[in-house]
Design a protein around this motif. Structure first.
Motif, PDB file in Angstrom:
ATOM      1  N   ALA A  31      66.698  51.577  40.687  1.00 49.60           N
ATOM      2  CA  ALA A  31      65.609  52.415  40.180  1.00 49.60           C
ATOM      3  C   ALA A  31      65.637  53.795  40.826  1.00 49.60           C
ATOM      4  O   ALA A  31      65.435  54.805  40.147  1.00 49.60           O
ATOM      5  CB  ALA A  31      64.266  51.731  40.425  1.00 49.60           C
ATOM      6  N   ILE A  32      65.897  53.840  42.126  1.00 47.88           N
ATOM      7  CA  ILE A  32      65.997  55.125  42.823  1.00 47.88           C
ATOM      8  C   ILE A  32      67.102  55.968  42.188  1.00 47.88           C
ATOM      9  O   ILE A  32      66.918  57.155  41.908  1.00 47.88           O
ATOM     10  CB  ILE A  32      66.246  54.913  44.331  1.00 47.88           C
ATOM     11  N   TRP A  33      68.239  55.349  41.950  1.00 50.35           N
ATOM     12  CA  TRP A  33      69.371  56.073  41.365  1.00 50.35           C
ATOM     13  C   TRP A  33      69.052  56.536  39.948  1.00 50.35           C
ATOM     14  O   TRP A  33      69.328  57.694  39.597  1.00 50.35           O
ATOM     15  CB  TRP A  33      70.620  55.199  41.377  1.00 50.35           C
ATOM     16  N   PHE A  34      68.471  55.670  39.120  1.00 49.53           N
ATOM     17  CA  PHE A  34      68.148  56.045  37.736  1.00 49.53           C
ATOM     18  C   PHE A  34      67.120  57.170  37.682  1.00 49.53           C
ATOM     19  O   PHE A  34      67.215  58.073  36.846  1.00 49.53           O
ATOM     20  CB  PHE A  34      67.643  54.841  36.940  1.00 49.53           C
ATOM     21  N   ILE A  35      66.135  57.131  38.555  1.00 48.72           N
ATOM     22  CA  ILE A  35      65.125  58.194  38.577  1.00 48.72           C
ATOM     23  C   ILE A  35      65.753  59.506  39.021  1.00 48.72           C
ATOM     24  O   ILE A  35      65.443  60.575  38.477  1.00 48.72           O
ATOM     25  CB  ILE A  35      63.934  57.785  39.471  1.00 48.72           C
TER      26      ILE A  35
END
Length: 101
Positions: free
Chosen positions: A22-26
């Protein structure tokens, strides 16, 4: 490592992996939209990730009394993470509000 059952371990580990994704996608969303406020959200998620890793470490070593400081660190990272996520959400709201005006 015997403190948790295998299904509970699966949930713990998959949650950490999911949070990292999620951190990477955001972060990528911030790049695509060219809105750096989303980068702030991804950075604001890091204390919660550290908190989750503290919990996994604590359980991995069977909750030893010598690692009780991890429980305190986990609590502190949870509070810090909640605060940073709130601030990041406000920055996103502010950045999107200024686009509409």
């Amino acid at each position: 490592m015997h403190a948790l059952s295998i299904p509970t371990w699966i949930i713990h580990v998959s949650s950490v992996i999911e949070w990292m994704a999620a951190i990477w996608f955001i972060w990528r969303y911030g790049e695509v939209t060219r809105n750096q406020a989303w980068w702030g959200l991804s950075l604001a998620m890091l204390p919660a990730l550290v908190s989750a890793m503290c919990a996994c470490t604590w359980h991995y070593f069977d909750n030893p009394p010598s690692f009780e400081w991890l429980v305190t660190l986990q609590a502190a990272m949870t509070v810090l993470g909640n605060v940073t996520l709130c601030i990041a959400a406000w920055y996103i709201w502010r950045s999107l509000r200024s686009v509409k005006e």
